[in-house]
Write a protein that holds these residues in place. Structure first.
Motif, PDB file in Angstrom:
ATOM      1  N   HIS A 103       0.849  -1.201   0.000  1.00  0.00           N
ATOM      2  CA  HIS A 103       0.000   0.000   0.000  1.00  0.00           C
ATOM      3  C   HIS A 103       0.884   1.249   0.000  1.00  0.00           C
ATOM      4  O   HIS A 103       1.649   1.444   0.946  1.00  0.00           O
ATOM      5  N   ASP A 104       0.751   2.060  -1.032  1.00  0.00           N
ATOM      6  CA  ASP A 104       1.625   3.238  -1.051  1.00  0.00           C
ATOM      7  C   ASP A 104       0.919   4.544  -1.410  1.00  0.00           C
ATOM      8  O   ASP A 104       1.562   5.565  -1.603  1.00  0.00           O
ATOM      9  N   ILE A 105      -0.405   4.507  -1.520  1.00  0.00           N
ATOM     10  CA  ILE A 105      -1.122   5.727  -1.927  1.00  0.00           C
ATOM     11  C   ILE A 105      -0.948   6.815  -0.854  1.00  0.00           C
ATOM     12  O   ILE A 105      -0.587   7.955  -1.165  1.00  0.00           O
ATOM     13  N   GLY A 106      -1.172   6.452   0.403  1.00  0.00           N
ATOM     14  CA  GLY A 106      -1.057   7.423   1.497  1.00  0.00           C
ATOM     15  C   GLY A 106       0.361   7.917   1.677  1.00  0.00           C
ATOM     16  O   GLY A 106       0.600   9.125   1.845  1.00  0.00           O
ATOM     17  N   LYS A 107       1.308   7.003   1.583  1.00  0.00           N
ATOM     18  CA  LYS A 107       2.724   7.387   1.717  1.00  0.00           C
ATOM     19  C   LYS A 107       3.110   8.371   0.621  1.00  0.00           C
ATOM     20  O   LYS A 107       3.818   9.356   0.867  1.00  0.00           O
ATOM     21  N   THR A 108       2.593   8.136  -0.595  1.00  0.00           N
ATOM     22  CA  THR A 108       2.931   9.013  -1.723  1.00  0.00           C
ATOM     23  C   THR A 108       2.346  10.415  -1.520  1.00  0.00           C
ATOM     24  O   THR A 108       2.972  11.410  -1.884  1.00  0.00           O
ATOM     25  N   ILE A 109       1.171  10.474  -0.910  1.00  0.00           N
ATOM     26  CA  ILE A 109       0.583  11.792  -0.601  1.00  0.00           C
ATOM     27  C   ILE A 109       1.467  12.497   0.438  1.00  0.00           C
ATOM     28  O   ILE A 109       1.767  13.689   0.318  1.00  0.00           O
ATOM     29  N   ALA A 110       1.886  11.735   1.443  1.00  0.00           N
ATOM     30  CA  ALA A 110       2.746  12.330   2.483  1.00  0.00           C
ATOM     31  C   ALA A 110       4.044  12.850   1.861  1.00  0.00           C
ATOM     32  O   ALA A 110       4.484  13.967   2.165  1.00  0.00           O
ATOM     33  N   VAL A 111       4.634  12.075   0.961  1.00  0.00           N
ATOM     34  CA  VAL A 111       5.881  12.506   0.298  1.00  0.00           C
ATOM     35  C   VAL A 111       5.647  13.848  -0.416  1.00  0.00           C
ATOM     36  O   VAL A 111       6.431  14.792  -0.272  1.00  0.00           O
ATOM     37  N   ALA A 112       4.557  13.936  -1.163  1.00  0.00           N
ATOM     38  CA  ALA A 112       4.272  15.161  -1.921  1.00  0.00           C
ATOM     39  C   ALA A 112       4.098  16.355  -0.989  1.00  0.00           C
ATOM     40  O   ALA A 112       4.597  17.450  -1.253  1.00  0.00           O
ATOM     41  N   LEU A 113       3.417  16.128   0.129  1.00  0.00           N
ATOM     42  CA  LEU A 113       3.166  17.248   1.044  1.00  0.00           C
ATOM     43  C   LEU A 113       4.453  17.696   1.755  1.00  0.00           C
ATOM     44  O   LEU A 113       4.681  18.885   1.960  1.00  0.00           O
ATOM     45  N   PHE A 114       5.286  16.739   2.113  1.00  0.00           N
ATOM     46  CA  PHE A 114       6.572  17.108   2.722  1.00  0.00           C
ATOM     47  C   PHE A 114       7.406  17.925   1.726  1.00  0.00           C
ATOM     48  O   PHE A 114       7.998  18.939   2.093  1.00  0.00           O
ATOM     49  N   LYS A 115       7.418  17.485   0.466  1.00  0.00           N
ATOM     50  CA  LYS A 115       8.187  18.236  -0.542  1.00  0.00           C
ATOM     51  C   LYS A 115       7.663  19.659  -0.663  1.00  0.00           C
ATOM     52  O   LYS A 115       8.421  20.617  -0.712  1.00  0.00           O
ATOM     53  N   ALA A 116       6.329  19.789  -0.710  1.00  0.00           N
ATOM     54  CA  ALA A 116       5.720  21.113  -0.854  1.00  0.00           C
ATOM     55  C   ALA A 116       6.027  22.010   0.341  1.00  0.00           C
ATOM     56  O   ALA A 116       5.992  23.226   0.237  1.00  0.00           O
ATOM     57  N   ASN A 117       6.368  21.393   1.472  1.00  0.00           N
ATOM     58  CA  ASN A 117       6.659  22.166   2.677  1.00  0.00           C
ATOM     59  C   ASN A 117       8.159  22.360   2.889  1.00  0.00           C
ATOM     60  O   ASN A 117       8.605  22.638   4.006  1.00  0.00           O
ATOM     61  N   GLY A 118       8.934  22.173   1.829  1.00  0.00           N
ATOM     62  CA  GLY A 118      10.352  22.511   1.888  1.00  0.00           C
ATOM     63  C   GLY A 118      11.260  21.396   2.382  1.00  0.00           C
ATOM     64  O   GLY A 118      12.422  21.645   2.706  1.00  0.00           O
ATOM     65  N   PHE A 119      10.771  20.173   2.445  1.00  0.00           N
ATOM     66  CA  PHE A 119      11.630  19.057   2.838  1.00  0.00           C
ATOM     67  C   PHE A 119      12.213  18.412   1.585  1.00  0.00           C
ATOM     68  O   PHE A 119      11.552  18.365   0.546  1.00  0.00           O
ATOM     69  N   GLU A 120      13.456  17.931   1.734  1.00  0.00           N
ATOM     70  CA  GLU A 120      14.005  17.092   0.671  1.00  0.00           C
ATOM     71  C   GLU A 120      13.612  15.674   1.034  1.00  0.00           C
ATOM     72  O   GLU A 120      13.904  15.232   2.160  1.00  0.00           O
ATOM     73  N   VAL A 121      12.942  14.988   0.122  1.00  0.00           N
ATOM     74  CA  VAL A 121      12.420  13.664   0.474  1.00  0.00           C
ATOM     75  C   VAL A 121      12.963  12.592  -0.459  1.00  0.00           C
ATOM     76  O   VAL A 121      12.942  12.755  -1.679  1.00  0.00           O
ATOM     77  N   LEU A 122      13.463  11.534   0.144  1.00  0.00           N
ATOM     78  CA  LEU A 122      13.842  10.365  -0.640  1.00  0.00           C
ATOM     79  C   LEU A 122      12.733   9.339  -0.457  1.00  0.00           C
ATOM     80  O   LEU A 122      12.536   8.815   0.647  1.00  0.00           O
ATOM     81  N   ASP A 123      12.015   9.086  -1.548  1.00  0.00           N
ATOM     82  CA  ASP A 123      10.887   8.147  -1.495  1.00  0.00           C
ATOM     83  C   ASP A 123      11.408   6.747  -1.820  1.00  0.00           C
ATOM     84  O   ASP A 123      11.816   6.477  -2.949  1.00  0.00           O
ATOM     85  N   LEU A 124      11.393   5.877  -0.827  1.00  0.00           N
ATOM     86  CA  LEU A 124      11.935   4.528  -1.022  1.00  0.00           C
ATOM     87  C   LEU A 124      10.915   3.575  -1.628  1.00  0.00           C
ATOM     88  O   LEU A 124      11.215   2.411  -1.859  1.00  0.00           O
TER      89      LEU A 124
END
Ligand code: B12
Length: 223
Positions: A103-124
């Motif tokens: 299941h990765d739909i929720g995780k992918t939303i979280a990744v997008a929101l962290f990026k939009a908030n100025g975080f550098e995110v490595l999505d594994l």
């Protein structure tokens, strides 16, 4: 107007109609509905309903899969439309769905929101082994390790991740945050995670708070 769009988004996911989901996402965004609002009031209630229909035996795996595919298409469009809230680097995050869990739909939303908030995110991605979370966090210079689990059977991997960080003497180096529908604050406390995220927005808030606290305590120890 928005209510109609939310309903169309919800119906598209329940029906498992990818084109209808794409249209509802685009229509909502064109009408000026905020991406996260469209997700949370339209698509998420849709996929939650699908989960209930599946649990009560009213739909089966093929139905779950087509609904998930429609949800994934909508998520791509919505995630791409989340506006950048911050230009300055807030911190580095590695994020993934734990081993055994697709299941990765929720995780992918979280990744997008962290990026939009100025975080550098490595999505594994998904099905991520504990060793990989740690290796990638080390290489990436992460501040935060975020894990997602949607299955009650894979939640234990979040616990094992905490234990492995301790075993490798790395627990103090990272803040950890756990999320996913069956995960709770109680679970986070029990396994010793630094934070629990109820949703992606909550995750961003909690991580900002954790990092701010870390910076303050570092300042205090330097004096
Ligand atoms: C879509 C779906 C699928 C899709 C997943 C597609 C994909 N790419 O993700 C597919 C069809 C692959 C699937 C498969 C299975 N599924 Co499924 N699935 C779902 C469903 C309907 C929706 C999940 C979802 O996307 N929700 C929407 C997102 C937005 O919500 P979310 O993930 O909770 O994320 C939000 C927050 O939790 C948070 N968050 C999440 N993670 C993280 C991480 C961090 C760091 C942060 C900050 C925040 C955060 O932010 C997100 C946004 O706000 C759920 C039901 C449900 N309501 O959860 C069942 C469900 C999870 N599945 C279930 C089951 C049983 C399965 C299967 C075992 C079915 C089978 N027999 O094969 C397989 C398991 C495969 C595997 N090994 O993983 C059960 C689990 C039951 C249990 N007790 O564990 C559920 C609950 C359905 C049910 N009611 O029975 N599934």
């Amino acid at each position: 107007m928005s209510d109609k769009i939310f309903k169309a988004a919800m119906d598209a996911v329940i029906k498992g109609d990818a084109q209808m989901a794409i249209d509802a996402a685009n229509r909502g965004l064109d009408a000026g509905v905020a991406p996260l609002e469209l997700m949370e009031k339209g698509f998420v209630p849709g996929i939650n309903e699908v989960g209930e229909l599946f649990e009560s035996g009213q739909i089966f795996i093929p139905g779950l899969v087509t609904s998930a595919a429609a949800m994934e298409k909508a998520t791509e469009i919505i995630n791409a439309a989340i506006p950048a809230e911050s230009e300055t680097l807030q911190g580095r995050v590695v994020m993934g769905t734990v081993e055994g869990d697709m299941h990765d739909i929720g995780k992918t939303i979280a990744v997008a929101l962290f990026k939009a908030n100025g975080f550098e995110v490595l999505d594994l991605g998904r099905d991520v082994a504990i060793g990989r979370f740690i290796e990638e966090a080390e290489k990436f210079g992460a501040d935060i390790i975020g894990s997602s689990s949607l299955l009650t059977t894979t939640m234990v991997v979040q616990k094992d991740l905490e234990a492995e960080l301790i075993r490798q003497g790395l627990r103090g180096k990272y803040k950890t945050i756990v999320g996913g529908a069956p995960v709770t604050q109680r679970w986070a406390d029990r396994i010793g995670a630094d934070a629990y995220a109820q949703d992606a927005n909550d995750g961003v808030k909690k991580v900002k708070k954790l990092l701010a606290e870390g910076r303050i305590s570092k300042k205090n120890t330097q004096v």
